[in-house]
Design a protein around this motif. Structure first.
Motif, short mmCIF file in Angstrom:
data_model
loop_
_atom_site.label_atom_id
_atom_site.label_comp_id
_atom_site.label_asym_id
_atom_site.label_seq_id
_atom_site.Cartn_x
_atom_site.Cartn_y
_atom_site.Cartn_z
N ARG A 182 56.26 -10.67 -10.28
CA ARG A 182 57.40 -11.74 -12.26
C ARG A 182 58.42 -10.87 -12.66
O ARG A 182 58.79 -11.70 -13.18
N GLN A 228 61.39 -10.41 -11.95
CA GLN A 228 62.56 -12.39 -11.48
C GLN A 228 63.38 -11.98 -12.33
O GLN A 228 64.71 -12.88 -12.15
N VAL A 287 51.95 -8.65 -8.28
CA VAL A 287 52.58 -9.77 -8.52
C VAL A 287 52.50 -9.48 -9.60
O VAL A 287 53.45 -10.28 -9.76
N GLY A 288 51.84 -9.37 -11.29
CA GLY A 288 52.56 -9.34 -11.96
C GLY A 288 53.55 -8.51 -12.43
O GLY A 288 55.17 -8.41 -12.92
N ASP A 348 58.60 -5.19 -18.79
CA ASP A 348 58.80 -5.62 -20.20
C ASP A 348 58.01 -5.10 -20.50
O ASP A 348 56.72 -4.89 -20.12
N VAL A 352 59.86 -12.64 -5.15
CA VAL A 352 60.18 -12.44 -6.61
C VAL A 352 61.40 -13.35 -7.23
O VAL A 352 60.99 -13.78 -8.13
N GLY A 353 61.82 -13.85 -6.51
CA GLY A 353 62.33 -15.76 -6.86
C GLY A 353 63.82 -15.26 -5.42
O GLY A 353 64.22 -14.57 -5.01
N GLY A 389 51.97 -17.80 -2.72
CA GLY A 389 52.26 -16.90 -3.00
C GLY A 389 52.54 -15.68 -3.00
O GLY A 389 52.41 -14.82 -3.56
#
Length: 313
Positions: free
Chosen positions: A301, A304, A297-298, A133, A266-267, A245
Motif C-alpha cells: 500500500r 501505491q 500488505v502495508g 512512508d 499495489v494498484g 486482496g
C-alpha cells in the motif's frame, strides 16, 4: 527472600525507540575518518584544512554551498524523481548541513543529525535508503522531518568523499543525495522488504493491461535466481484483481523450491497493473504468518503513490 522483595517497588522500564517512534542512527564505525574528511575538505569554507586529504595543487575554495553545479544536480534529481524537495547534504559532528537544496521550507538552514534520514542512509554503504512512508515507519514517525516538515517519502544515496586517484582509499560517506531514478528506489525497496521479512525472493511486477495476455515485466527484484524463472502473467493478473486482496499459497510437501508465496496488488495506473510478490525458501521451512502478511500488505500500500509516478517523473 521472597518476603523481603514483596514490598519493593520496581521502576518502570524507559521507553524504547520503538515506543517513541523515533530512532537515532548509530554512529558509523568509521566516524573518526569520516569527520576528518569533512573537516579537511571544508566544503562550507568554515575551516582552514591542511592539504593531507585535499589536493595541494589547488587552493580550497571559500565555500561550495549553493554552487551552481550542485544546485543543478539537485534540480535534475527533483525533475527525474518528481519530488517536491531535493537536497545535497553533509553530516557534520552533530548537524546535517545543506550544500544545495530545492523546495526546502524557508528558514531551514540545518537539522540536528540525530533526527535525519541521511544519518541512516550513510550506514547502508552504496545502497542508500528508501522510506516509502515515514509516518508508518517507527524509526522516523515522530521525527522532525515527518512531523514538522511533512516528509513522507525518502530516497537517498551516500555522497562519497573523493579519492584523488587512490584505488586503495576507503569509501567514506560525507552526506547524501536523493536517488535520481524512481526505479532505483524500487530496487532498494524490494531489498529492504526481503531483509525485513527474511524473504528469499521479492519483486515488483508490471502487467500491461492493454495486452490480451497481460504481458508481464519486472520493475525491480531482489533474490532473483539465475537463470530467471518463467512468470505466469495470468496468475499475477488474478492476484491484481482478486477480491480477497491478493493470493497466498503454501506448499505442504517438502523439497526444493519456495515453501510459500504472497502476491499483493499495489494498484493500477495508466493501463499498467502492479503486483508486489514475495516468496519464502523451502529449505528454511519459512511461511507467511499473520504478522508478515500484515507488514507485506502495508508495504504494498505504501508503494501505491509511487507507481503512479512511473512514466511521469
Amino acid at each position: 527472600m521472597r518476603s523481603e522483595l514483596e514490598g519493593v517497588s520496581r521502576s518502570p522500564l524507559p521507553p524504547t525507540p520503538f515506543d517513541n517512534r523515533l530512532w537515532a542512527a548509530p554512529t558509523p564505525s568509521n566516524e573518526l575518518t569520516r569527520q576528518a574528511f569533512v573537516r579537511e575538505l571544508d566544503l562550507f569554507g568554515t575551516r582552514n584544512p591542511t592539504p593531507s586529504l585535499a589536493s595541494s595543487s589547488s587552493p580550497s575554495p571559500t565555500s561550495l554551498e549553493d554552487h551552481p553545479a550542485f544546485v543543478k544536480i539537485v534540480q535534475k534529481c527533483r525533475e527525474l524523481f518528481n519530488t517536491k524537495v531535493g537536497m545535497l547534504t553533509v553530516l557534520d559532528d552533530e548537524t546535517q548541513l545543506f550544500l544545495a537544496t530545492g523546495g526546502m521550507p524557508d528558514g531551514v538552514a540545518s537539522l540536528p543529525r540525530s533526527v535525519t534520514f541521511c544519518s541512516h542512509a550513510i550506514l547502508n554503504e552504496d545502497r542508500g535508503l528508501v522510506v516509502l512512508d515515514s509516518l508508518k515507519d517507527w524509526r522516523f514517525a515522530n521525527g522532525v522531518p515527518t512531523q514538522d516538515m511533512g516528509a513522507r517519502f525518502y530516497a537517498g544515496v551516500p555522497l562519497l568523499a573523493p579519492t584523488f586517484g587512490n584505488l586503495n582509499a576507503p569509501a567514506v560517506a560525507l552526506g547524501t543525495l536523493i536517488q535520481p531514478n524512481i526505479l532505483d528506489a524500487f530496487d532498494s525497496a524490494t531489498r529492504l522488504l526481503s531483509d525485513t521479512l527474511s524473504l528469499s525472493l521479492v519483486y515488483l511486477a508490471a502487467l500491461d493491461l492493454s495486452s490480451p495476455s497481460h504481458t508481464l515485466s519486472l520493475l525491480s527484484s531482489f533474490g532473483l535466481p539465475s537463470p530467471a524463472p518463467t512468470f505466469d502473467a495470468a496468475l499475477h493478473f488474478k492476484a491484481l484483481r482478486a477480491p480477497e486482496g491478493g493470493i497466498l499459497f503454501q506448499r505442504t510437501e517438502s523439497g526444493r523450491g519456495f515453501s510459500s508465496g504472497l502476491l499483493v496488488p499495489v494498484g493500477e495506473s495508466k493501463g499498467v497493473g502492479y503486483v508486489l510478490c514475495g516468496y519464502t525458501d523451502g529449505d528454511k521451512d519459512g511461511f507467511f504468518g499473520k504478522k508478515e502478511m500484515r507488514e507485506f500488505v502495508g508495504f504494498a500500500r505504501g508503494m501505491q503513490p509511487w507507481v503512479a509516478k512511473i512514466g511521469t517523473a
